[in-house]
Scaffold this motif. Structure first.
Motif, mmCIF file in Angstrom:
data_model
loop_
_atom_site.group_PDB
_atom_site.id
_atom_site.type_symbol
_atom_site.label_atom_id
_atom_site.label_comp_id
_atom_site.label_asym_id
_atom_site.label_seq_id
_atom_site.Cartn_x
_atom_site.Cartn_y
_atom_site.Cartn_z
ATOM 1 N N THR A 172 102.041 -1.869 -15.619
ATOM 2 C CA THR A 172 101.399 -0.142 -16.599
ATOM 3 C C THR A 172 102.112 -1.035 -18.526
ATOM 4 O O THR A 172 101.457 -0.780 -19.013
ATOM 5 C CB THR A 172 102.174 0.809 -16.321
ATOM 6 O OG1 THR A 172 101.742 1.112 -15.038
ATOM 7 C CG2 THR A 172 102.186 1.663 -16.983
ATOM 8 N N ASP A 217 108.596 -2.114 -14.605
ATOM 9 C CA ASP A 217 107.908 -1.449 -14.868
ATOM 10 C C ASP A 217 107.583 -0.010 -15.334
ATOM 11 O O ASP A 217 107.035 0.055 -16.424
ATOM 12 C CB ASP A 217 105.974 -2.415 -14.000
ATOM 13 C CG ASP A 217 105.101 -1.878 -14.458
ATOM 14 O OD1 ASP A 217 105.078 -2.159 -15.785
ATOM 15 O OD2 ASP A 217 104.210 -1.475 -14.129
ATOM 16 N N ASP A 255 103.348 4.667 -14.935
ATOM 17 C CA ASP A 255 102.866 3.920 -13.552
ATOM 18 C C ASP A 255 102.667 4.728 -12.464
ATOM 19 O O ASP A 255 103.725 4.031 -11.328
ATOM 20 C CB ASP A 255 104.773 3.143 -14.074
ATOM 21 C CG ASP A 255 104.344 1.969 -13.349
ATOM 22 O OD1 ASP A 255 103.364 1.647 -12.565
ATOM 23 O OD2 ASP A 255 105.463 1.369 -12.330
ATOM 24 N N HIS A 301 97.996 1.982 -13.480
ATOM 25 C CA HIS A 301 97.451 0.796 -13.152
ATOM 26 C C HIS A 301 97.275 0.119 -10.902
ATOM 27 O O HIS A 301 97.281 -0.694 -10.812
ATOM 28 C CB HIS A 301 98.196 -0.558 -13.453
ATOM 29 C CG HIS A 301 99.368 -0.899 -13.114
ATOM 30 N ND1 HIS A 301 99.916 -2.668 -12.482
ATOM 31 C CD2 HIS A 301 100.422 -0.409 -13.039
ATOM 32 C CE1 HIS A 301 101.044 -2.442 -11.951
ATOM 33 N NE2 HIS A 301 101.007 -1.168 -12.399
ATOM 34 N N HIS A 302 97.587 1.814 -10.992
ATOM 35 C CA HIS A 302 97.794 1.396 -9.199
ATOM 36 C C HIS A 302 96.101 1.934 -9.109
ATOM 37 O O HIS A 302 95.666 2.961 -9.670
ATOM 38 C CB HIS A 302 98.778 3.080 -8.303
ATOM 39 C CG HIS A 302 100.012 2.139 -8.848
ATOM 40 N ND1 HIS A 302 100.971 2.353 -10.139
ATOM 41 C CD2 HIS A 302 100.554 1.026 -7.919
ATOM 42 C CE1 HIS A 302 101.796 1.603 -10.244
ATOM 43 N NE2 HIS A 302 101.650 0.930 -9.011
ATOM 44 N N ASP A 342 106.210 -6.832 -12.211
ATOM 45 C CA ASP A 342 105.279 -6.684 -11.630
ATOM 46 C C ASP A 342 104.254 -7.768 -11.729
ATOM 47 O O ASP A 342 103.417 -7.824 -10.332
ATOM 48 C CB ASP A 342 104.034 -5.296 -12.126
ATOM 49 C CG ASP A 342 104.834 -3.965 -11.878
ATOM 50 O OD1 ASP A 342 105.588 -4.320 -11.006
ATOM 51 O OD2 ASP A 342 103.805 -2.967 -11.933
HETATM 52 MN MN LIG Z 1 103.544 -1.180 -11.802
#
Ligand SMILES: [Mn+2]
Length: 333
Positions: A136, A27, A84, A108-109, A166
């Motif tokens: 991401t 990703d 990421d 996207h965390h 992912d």
């Molecule tokens: Mn990721």
């Protein structure tokens, strides 16, 4: 959707360093390279940077495309985009080389959205952080589609590579994943191949890695009536099979397929006095919280942390945290 501030940050810059986290996965790599391709199509200079190491089989191929230590000349007049991950410290050994640049974050965390120091530990930075996004690359795809409309074949392939990495080839999606499939559909329409992507992610393993997998599977033990399965990798295993042999995704997948299992834990003795621990879970159990308890992070269903000690001292600490969780879940039933 990406904010106007982020789109302006991209439109008004001439030169960009695009960085990702250390030990990049598909990703991270896919996001960095697809974004660089988009920036170049917009007439800008784009330099992908990574501290590496490129340990995973499927990302090794891309090693030479990344700069590990950009020079002052390469930094001059550049803007930084971190993908990421949400802090410059996650870029590892790259950090000192990219400090001080005007920065944007695309991630996207969940830990990014909660980052109290502000994205990138960098005042004035712009961010596009969506913890609900499956990858991401999903966010990068939105940016490219917004800025340029169509995707090139190369971008579509890189973006599908990240999305499939992912989502575990769409295994992790739930009833909210219609958008994920719509995005995938546009990638495939642009020429990306699911079959080729699957082979890129799952092929190329050596026999050693299958032997290590067998060993770790044979060591797996059930706890809490089988709701938790835990296995360990000793220091000697790493010495014998090498880091190359690691195939965590397959290990988790195989252990998660056991009936009644709600969480899987893998403890690895990385150094004589230090272990890394990986967690995977089914829906209700939040392993990001478990990892956070030990100073780690990640997603609700996949997380990790590092704990000082040996397998024998680390294991009881982890089991204690899970014993509370399983009690809690019992009480709330
Ligand atoms: Mn990721």
């Amino acid at each position: 959707m990406p904010s106007q501030a982020l789109l302006d940050f991209i439109r008004t810059g001439d030169k960009f360093l695009v960085a990702g986290h250390k030990e990049p996965d598909g990703d991270c790599i896919g996001s960095q390279l697809a974004l660089c391709s988009c920036l170049r199509r917009l007439g800008k200079t784009a330099i992908p940077c990574s501290a590496g190491p490129f340990k995973r089989t499927e990302v090794k191929f891309y090693t030479d495309l990344f700069l590990a230590s950009p020079t002052e000349a390469e930094k001059a007049g550049a803007r930084l985009i971190i993908v990421d991950c949400s802090s410059i410290s996650r870029t590892g050994d790259l950090e000192p080389f990219i400090q001080g640049l005007p920065a944007a974050i695309i991630d996207h965390h969940a830990s990014g959205a909660n980052n109290e120091e502000g994205p990138g530990d960098n005042p004035g930075s712009v961010s596009f952080i969506d913890p609900k996004a499956p990858s991401t690359t999903f966010l990068i795809q939105k940016i490219i589609e917004e800025l340029l409309g169509k995707l090139t074949l190369e971008e579509a392939e890189l973006l599908l590579f990240g999305l499939c990495t992912d989502t575990g080839f769409f295994r992790h999606g739930d009833d909210g994943s219609a958008e994920t499939f719509l995005a995938a559909s546009r990638l495939i329409r642009a020429g990306a191949s699911p079959n080729k992507t699957f082979r890129a992610i799952n092929g190329g393993k050596n026999l050693n890695s299958r032997h290590l997998l067998g060993l770790l599977l044979s060591r797996a033990q059930p706890y809490f009536g089988g709701r938790l399965i835990l296995t360990v990798e000793e220091l000697e295993d790493t010495q014998r099979f090498g880091l190359e042999g690691r195939d965590s995704d397959n290990l988790y997948q195989l252990l998660q397929s056991v009936e009644g299992v709600e969480a899987v834990v893998v403890i690895r003795q990385e150094k004589p006095d230090n272990c890394t621990v990986g967690f995977r879970s089914r829906d209700q159990l939040d392993v990001a919280a478990v990892a956070a308890h030990f100073g780690g992070g990640g997603h609700r269903k996949a997380s990790g942390c590092s704990i000082k000690g040996t397998i024998n001292t680390v294991k009881p600490q982890i089991l204690e945290v899970f014993s509370k969780i399983f009690n809690d879940i019992c009480h709330s039933d």
